[in-house]
Design a protein around this motif. Sequence first.
Motif, mmCIF file in Angstrom:
data_model
loop_
_atom_site.group_PDB
_atom_site.id
_atom_site.type_symbol
_atom_site.label_atom_id
_atom_site.label_comp_id
_atom_site.label_asym_id
_atom_site.label_seq_id
_atom_site.Cartn_x
_atom_site.Cartn_y
_atom_site.Cartn_z
ATOM 1 N N SER A 1 -8.494 6.550 15.139
ATOM 2 C CA SER A 1 -7.259 6.551 14.356
ATOM 3 C C SER A 1 -7.216 7.729 13.401
ATOM 4 O O SER A 1 -6.182 8.364 13.239
ATOM 5 N N THR B 1 -4.491 10.579 13.493
ATOM 6 C CA THR B 1 -3.664 10.769 12.304
ATOM 7 C C THR B 1 -3.701 12.212 11.822
ATOM 8 O O THR B 1 -2.722 12.719 11.293
ATOM 9 N N PRO C 1 1.749 9.949 6.802
ATOM 10 C CA PRO C 1 2.660 8.821 6.956
ATOM 11 C C PRO C 1 3.298 8.405 5.629
ATOM 12 O O PRO C 1 2.651 8.434 4.595
ATOM 13 N N VAL D 1 6.152 2.452 7.469
ATOM 14 C CA VAL D 1 6.096 3.028 8.809
ATOM 15 C C VAL D 1 6.890 2.099 9.723
ATOM 16 O O VAL D 1 6.434 1.006 10.065
ATOM 17 N N GLN E 1 6.065 4.598 14.578
ATOM 18 C CA GLN E 1 4.624 4.399 14.730
ATOM 19 C C GLN E 1 4.128 5.187 15.943
ATOM 20 O O GLN E 1 4.650 5.020 17.046
ATOM 21 N N ARG F 1 -1.007 1.714 19.534
ATOM 22 C CA ARG F 1 0.057 1.987 18.559
ATOM 23 C C ARG F 1 -0.565 1.971 17.169
ATOM 24 O O ARG F 1 -1.215 1.002 16.779
ATOM 25 N N SER F 2 -0.370 3.033 16.394
ATOM 26 C CA SER F 2 -0.853 3.076 15.006
ATOM 27 C C SER F 2 0.181 2.386 14.129
ATOM 28 O O SER F 2 1.136 3.003 13.665
ATOM 29 N N VAL F 3 -0.006 1.094 13.924
ATOM 30 C CA VAL F 3 0.938 0.290 13.146
ATOM 31 C C VAL F 3 0.912 0.728 11.686
ATOM 32 O O VAL F 3 1.939 0.963 11.066
ATOM 33 N N SER F 4 -0.280 0.851 11.135
ATOM 34 C CA SER F 4 -0.476 1.297 9.763
ATOM 35 C C SER F 4 -1.507 2.418 9.819
ATOM 36 O O SER F 4 -2.701 2.172 9.708
ATOM 37 N N PRO F 5 -1.061 3.641 10.064
ATOM 38 C CA PRO F 5 -1.999 4.746 10.258
ATOM 39 C C PRO F 5 -2.901 4.950 9.044
ATOM 40 O O PRO F 5 -2.513 4.671 7.917
ATOM 41 N N GLU G 1 -6.882 0.494 8.199
ATOM 42 C CA GLU G 1 -5.807 0.849 9.125
ATOM 43 C C GLU G 1 -5.617 -0.304 10.096
ATOM 44 O O GLU G 1 -6.524 -1.104 10.312
#
Length: 193
Positions: free
Chosen positions: A72, A76, A82, A86, A91, A104-108, A116
């Motif tokens: 991640s 990122t 970000p 987001v 995302q 999928r980076s939901v919360s990078p 994360e």
Amino acid sequence: MRDEGGPAADSVDARLAARLGLLRTEHGWSLDELSRRAGVSRSTLSRLERGELSPTTTVLGQLCTAYGRTMSRLLTEVEEAPPPLVTAATQPVWRDERSGFVRRSVSPPHPGLRAEIIEGTLDAGAGLSYENAPVPGVEQHVWVLDGTVEITVAGTPHTVRRGDCLRFRLTGPSHFHCPGPDPVRYALMSVLP
């Protein structure tokens, strides 16, 4: 593999290729040295850095281990910083078509934060193996949203079904496998030590 001509200069894949080259330079490593440290052939590394080849999840995991980064964090580093919110539409999504893995980076990750959240989807029958922890001691929580996943950590297998959550500190190899018959979708939270 990439089509002839490589990725567009502003694509995630092009930025990833550039970042991989820059990381190797920052460490002062030749392609041969990185090949030795990551267990990836010199020719593959060269093609990755030129953007002629898209890395598989396994290869990216090996490179992250060599560089001491989570996947991640690496992904990122090729994205813009970000914002606090987001939205689902913004995302970043990364696909490894060969392994049947979508990430999928939901919360990078962010440089000032330790946690994360990613959403992972594995096709039925697909598996992912990571030889080492990208950052030894990283805390992970895997919450299955749909389907079933078999996760092996520190040699111990765990069957994690819809609604179940597996938590562990990652210090060595791990393996994710979707036994099917349906794909598995899960949320993974990583917290740096």
